[in-house]
Write a protein that holds these residues in place. Structure first.
Motif, PDB file in Angstrom:
ATOM      1  N   GLY A 126     -58.966 -16.786  -7.962  1.00 49.71           N
ATOM      2  CA  GLY A 126     -58.804 -16.590  -6.689  1.00 49.71           C
ATOM      3  C   GLY A 126     -58.620 -18.068  -5.585  1.00 49.71           C
ATOM      4  O   GLY A 126     -59.585 -18.723  -5.826  1.00 49.71           O
ATOM      5  N   ALA A 127     -58.211 -17.202  -4.500  1.00 52.80           N
ATOM      6  CA  ALA A 127     -58.837 -18.608  -3.287  1.00 52.80           C
ATOM      7  C   ALA A 127     -58.764 -17.594  -2.304  1.00 52.80           C
ATOM      8  O   ALA A 127     -58.399 -16.202  -1.603  1.00 52.80           O
ATOM      9  N   LEU A 128     -60.307 -17.741  -1.609  1.00 52.17           N
ATOM     10  CA  LEU A 128     -60.751 -16.877  -0.162  1.00 52.17           C
ATOM     11  C   LEU A 128     -60.826 -15.170  -0.444  1.00 52.17           C
ATOM     12  O   LEU A 128     -60.091 -15.343   0.710  1.00 52.17           O
ATOM     13  N   GLY A 129     -60.963 -14.757  -1.211  1.00 53.43           N
ATOM     14  CA  GLY A 129     -61.182 -13.618  -1.665  1.00 53.43           C
ATOM     15  C   GLY A 129     -60.001 -13.023  -1.821  1.00 53.43           C
ATOM     16  O   GLY A 129     -60.223 -11.382  -2.521  1.00 53.43           O
ATOM     17  N   TYR A 130     -58.739 -13.371  -2.650  1.00 51.96           N
ATOM     18  CA  TYR A 130     -57.747 -12.920  -3.623  1.00 51.96           C
ATOM     19  C   TYR A 130     -57.622 -13.429  -4.955  1.00 51.96           C
ATOM     20  O   TYR A 130     -57.771 -14.838  -5.146  1.00 51.96           O
ATOM     21  N   GLU A 131     -57.564 -12.480  -5.451  1.00 53.53           N
ATOM     22  CA  GLU A 131     -57.363 -12.973  -7.065  1.00 53.53           C
ATOM     23  C   GLU A 131     -55.766 -11.817  -7.927  1.00 53.53           C
ATOM     24  O   GLU A 131     -55.567 -10.869  -7.343  1.00 53.53           O
ATOM     25  N   ARG A 132     -55.097 -12.566  -8.815  1.00 55.46           N
ATOM     26  CA  ARG A 132     -54.648 -11.889  -9.511  1.00 55.46           C
ATOM     27  C   ARG A 132     -55.135 -10.460  -9.962  1.00 55.46           C
ATOM     28  O   ARG A 132     -56.126 -10.316 -10.229  1.00 55.46           O
ATOM     29  N   GLY A 133     -54.181  -9.271  -9.940  1.00 56.47           N
ATOM     30  CA  GLY A 133     -54.670  -8.249 -10.064  1.00 56.47           C
ATOM     31  C   GLY A 133     -55.199  -7.460  -8.946  1.00 56.47           C
ATOM     32  O   GLY A 133     -55.117  -6.007  -9.553  1.00 56.47           O
TER      33      GLY A 133
ATOM     34  N   LEU B 190     -49.800  -9.551 -14.669  1.00 48.78           N
ATOM     35  CA  LEU B 190     -51.311  -8.651 -14.428  1.00 48.78           C
ATOM     36  C   LEU B 190     -50.462  -7.714 -13.132  1.00 48.78           C
ATOM     37  O   LEU B 190     -49.882  -7.498 -12.496  1.00 48.78           O
ATOM     38  N   ALA B 191     -51.291  -6.556 -13.372  1.00 47.64           N
ATOM     39  CA  ALA B 191     -50.919  -5.156 -12.392  1.00 47.64           C
ATOM     40  C   ALA B 191     -51.227  -5.660 -10.939  1.00 47.64           C
ATOM     41  O   ALA B 191     -52.113  -4.874 -10.134  1.00 47.64           O
ATOM     42  N   SER B 192     -50.788  -6.264  -9.833  1.00 51.20           N
ATOM     43  CA  SER B 192     -50.547  -7.047  -8.472  1.00 51.20           C
ATOM     44  C   SER B 192     -49.804  -6.566  -7.678  1.00 51.20           C
ATOM     45  O   SER B 192     -49.155  -6.386  -8.266  1.00 51.20           O
ATOM     46  N   THR B 193     -49.809  -5.742  -6.390  1.00 48.45           N
ATOM     47  CA  THR B 193     -49.141  -5.918  -5.174  1.00 48.45           C
ATOM     48  C   THR B 193     -49.358  -5.974  -4.155  1.00 48.45           C
ATOM     49  O   THR B 193     -50.751  -6.697  -3.939  1.00 48.45           O
ATOM     50  N   LEU B 194     -48.707  -6.238  -3.908  1.00 46.54           N
ATOM     51  CA  LEU B 194     -47.940  -7.471  -2.052  1.00 46.54           C
ATOM     52  C   LEU B 194     -47.263  -6.098  -1.481  1.00 46.54           C
ATOM     53  O   LEU B 194     -46.165  -6.744  -2.355  1.00 46.54           O
ATOM     54  N   VAL B 195     -47.545  -5.860  -0.037  1.00 44.35           N
ATOM     55  CA  VAL B 195     -47.300  -4.930   0.823  1.00 44.35           C
ATOM     56  C   VAL B 195     -46.709  -6.253   1.857  1.00 44.35           C
ATOM     57  O   VAL B 195     -47.660  -5.739   2.534  1.00 44.35           O
TER      58      VAL B 195
ATOM     59  N   LEU C 139     -49.772 -16.508  -5.268  1.00 42.17           N
ATOM     60  CA  LEU C 139     -50.807 -16.310  -5.737  1.00 42.17           C
ATOM     61  C   LEU C 139     -51.417 -15.017  -6.574  1.00 42.17           C
ATOM     62  O   LEU C 139     -51.522 -15.747  -7.669  1.00 42.17           O
ATOM     63  N   LEU C 140     -50.321 -13.783  -6.962  1.00 41.87           N
ATOM     64  CA  LEU C 140     -51.255 -13.272  -7.392  1.00 41.87           C
ATOM     65  C   LEU C 140     -50.031 -12.757  -7.948  1.00 41.87           C
ATOM     66  O   LEU C 140     -50.880 -12.382  -9.025  1.00 41.87           O
TER      67      LEU C 140
END
Length: 169
Positions: free
Chosen positions: A1-8, A35-40, A28-29
């Motif tokens: 991940g980067a800067l506290g963000y990672e897949r999932g 992987l079960a990522s969500t981005l709104v 990134l996600l």
């Protein structure tokens, strides 16, 4: 991940003007490994205003949707209940450069310091039910005077509690 963000992860971005931050985060996600990522990804402005201010916004939105992201318009960070987000709990809620809107897609900056501090207070007062227990609030803002006088991190922590994970960068 980067800067506290990672897949999932499940991430909500607020007030992303041209959605470029959300697109970078989406890439990134959602690298294609399912992987079960969500981005709104949200904007305070309507789609019509965004098209006037950011001529290429439709292309960015199309890329977000192609990645599997949800895109919402006219989302008020101080009233997330109206944004139909009840089905979501987020690991990260990101609001880069929170500030009042003064119309036509423009931002109200330091001239409206007290209004902006109230905006951050109202955001902090309604964000808790959308954040997972170990979730984090990430806010990016100018840190030099006079903007450091907004005391964003202190405002948010005073409302969500000292145990709240608030990061100002």
């Amino acid at each position: 991940g980067a800067l506290g963000y990672e897949r999932g992860m499940s991430v909500l971005t607020l007030g992303d003007g041209d959605f470029s931050f959300s697109l970078a985060l989406g890439r990134l996600l959602f690298p294609g490994d399912n992987l079960a990522s969500t981005l709104v990804a949200t904007s305070y402005e309507s789609i019509d205003t965004l098209r006037k201010v950011y001529p290429s916004v439709d292309k960015t939105i199309a890329k977000l949707i192609a990645l599997g992201c949800t895109v919402k318009f006219s989302v008020d960070a101080t009233n997330l209940a109206d944004a139909q987000l009840a089905d979501f709990a987020f690991d990260r809620i990101v609001w880069n450069f929170p500030c009042t809107a003064i119309g036509g897609g423009q931002d109200g900056q330091n001239d409206a310091m007290e209004e902006n501090k109230l905006l951050v207070r109202q955001f902090a007062g309604n964000v808790g039910s959308f954040l997972r227990p170990e979730g984090e609030i990430h806010m990016c803002h100018k840190t030099k005077p006079p903007f450091n006088q907004w005391n964003i991190e202190d405002i948010v922590k005073s409302i969500i509690g000292e145990s709240g994970h608030v990061f100002l960068y």
